[in-house]
Write a protein that holds these residues in place. Sequence first.
Motif, short mmCIF file in Angstrom:
data_model
loop_
_atom_site.label_atom_id
_atom_site.label_comp_id
_atom_site.label_asym_id
_atom_site.label_seq_id
_atom_site.Cartn_x
_atom_site.Cartn_y
_atom_site.Cartn_z
N LEU A 39 23.78 6.03 63.32
CA LEU A 39 23.57 7.11 62.35
C LEU A 39 23.36 8.41 63.13
CD1 LEU A 39 23.07 7.87 59.31
CD2 LEU A 39 20.63 7.66 59.85
N LEU A 40 24.12 9.43 62.77
CA LEU A 40 23.93 10.79 63.28
C LEU A 40 23.30 11.57 62.14
CD1 LEU A 40 27.42 11.27 64.95
CD2 LEU A 40 25.34 10.34 65.96
N LEU A 41 22.12 12.14 62.37
CA LEU A 41 21.28 12.64 61.28
C LEU A 41 20.87 14.09 61.47
CD1 LEU A 41 19.44 12.00 58.78
CD2 LEU A 41 17.69 11.33 60.45
N SER A 42 20.89 14.85 60.37
CA SER A 42 20.28 16.17 60.28
C SER A 42 19.66 16.26 58.89
CB SER A 42 21.31 17.27 60.50
OG SER A 42 22.07 17.51 59.33
N PRO A 43 18.87 17.31 58.58
CA PRO A 43 18.24 17.38 57.27
C PRO A 43 19.22 17.50 56.10
CG PRO A 43 17.13 18.83 58.81
CD PRO A 43 18.36 18.34 59.50
N TYR A 44 20.46 17.96 56.37
CA TYR A 44 21.41 18.20 55.28
C TYR A 44 22.73 17.46 55.44
CZ TYR A 44 17.95 21.54 53.96
OH TYR A 44 16.76 22.10 53.59
N GLY A 45 22.76 16.48 56.31
CA GLY A 45 23.98 15.71 56.46
C GLY A 45 23.79 14.56 57.43
N TYR A 46 24.69 13.60 57.32
CA TYR A 46 24.69 12.46 58.24
C TYR A 46 26.09 11.90 58.34
CZ TYR A 46 24.74 9.27 54.21
OH TYR A 46 25.06 8.61 53.06
N SER A 47 26.33 11.16 59.40
CA SER A 47 27.59 10.44 59.52
C SER A 47 27.33 9.11 60.22
CB SER A 47 28.64 11.26 60.28
OG SER A 47 28.24 11.47 61.61
N THR A 48 28.25 8.21 60.02
CA THR A 48 28.18 6.90 60.65
C THR A 48 29.59 6.47 60.97
OG1 THR A 48 27.21 4.69 60.48
CG2 THR A 48 28.27 5.57 58.48
N TYR A 49 29.72 5.41 61.72
CA TYR A 49 31.03 4.87 62.08
C TYR A 49 30.81 3.45 62.60
CZ TYR A 49 29.32 6.37 66.67
OH TYR A 49 28.54 6.57 67.78
N ARG A 50 31.88 2.73 62.75
CA ARG A 50 31.78 1.40 63.35
C ARG A 50 31.85 1.58 64.86
NH1 ARG A 50 34.71 -4.32 62.13
NH2 ARG A 50 33.83 -5.36 63.95
N LEU B 115 20.73 9.22 66.20
CA LEU B 115 20.66 10.47 66.94
C LEU B 115 20.30 11.59 65.97
CD1 LEU B 115 23.79 10.13 69.22
CD2 LEU B 115 21.40 9.70 69.81
N ASP B 116 19.34 12.41 66.38
CA ASP B 116 18.90 13.57 65.61
C ASP B 116 19.77 14.74 66.07
OD1 ASP B 116 17.64 15.92 64.75
OD2 ASP B 116 15.62 15.13 65.12
N THR B 117 20.79 15.09 65.28
CA THR B 117 21.72 16.14 65.69
C THR B 117 21.12 17.54 65.56
OG1 THR B 117 22.79 16.19 63.52
CG2 THR B 117 23.75 14.73 65.17
N THR B 118 20.05 17.68 64.79
CA THR B 118 19.37 18.97 64.70
C THR B 118 18.67 19.28 66.02
OG1 THR B 118 19.02 18.69 62.35
CG2 THR B 118 17.65 20.30 63.45
N GLY B 119 17.99 18.29 66.56
CA GLY B 119 17.25 18.47 67.80
C GLY B 119 18.06 18.10 69.04
N GLY B 120 19.24 17.51 68.84
CA GLY B 120 20.06 17.09 69.97
C GLY B 120 19.38 16.03 70.82
N LYS B 121 18.77 15.05 70.15
CA LYS B 121 17.99 14.02 70.86
C LYS B 121 18.02 12.71 70.10
CE LYS B 121 13.80 15.37 68.45
NZ LYS B 121 12.44 15.82 68.52
N PRO B 122 17.61 11.63 70.75
CA PRO B 122 17.46 10.37 70.02
C PRO B 122 16.37 10.51 68.96
CG PRO B 122 17.42 10.00 72.40
CD PRO B 122 17.33 11.48 72.18
N ALA B 123 16.54 9.83 67.85
CA ALA B 123 15.55 9.85 66.76
C ALA B 123 14.54 8.74 66.99
CB ALA B 123 16.24 9.70 65.41
N ALA B 124 13.49 9.05 67.74
CA ALA B 124 12.46 8.06 68.06
C ALA B 124 11.47 7.92 66.91
CB ALA B 124 11.71 8.48 69.33
N GLY B 125 11.11 6.67 66.59
CA GLY B 125 10.11 6.40 65.57
C GLY B 125 10.62 6.38 64.15
N LEU B 126 11.94 6.32 63.96
CA LEU B 126 12.52 6.28 62.61
C LEU B 126 12.50 4.85 62.09
CD1 LEU B 126 15.48 8.31 61.37
CD2 LEU B 126 15.33 5.92 60.75
#
Length: 120
Positions: free
Chosen positions: A107-118, A11-22
Amino acid sequence: MNAGRLTTHVLDTTGGKPAAGLEIELFAISETGERTLLRRVRTNADGRVDGPLLVGEDYRPGHYELLFRAGDYLRAQGVALEDPAFLDLVPIRFGIADAGSHLHVPLLLSPYGYSTYRGS
């Protein structure tokens, strides 16, 4: 029969959308730390991979790494990144202990941070 499987989504948390094409690479990690590429995939429009990354007999206990090519994705989205980018490659190392389990590594992603979990 082994019913286990490994899945992921981004998930692209900057855009609030799924990260398509990663682009994502999956590696097996040996006891000596050597990486062996198992799969290379891209996320779909929903930020998911079209099927499990590991399933059945390929899903076995051990150490693994998902390598998310975050910088390439963010640049393609028009995000102006520093050179070098703060986050370019995002590795997540994890272990599979139970060959019968479903392991989801989001993976929750932004240009300056990320998080993950099980996940489940």
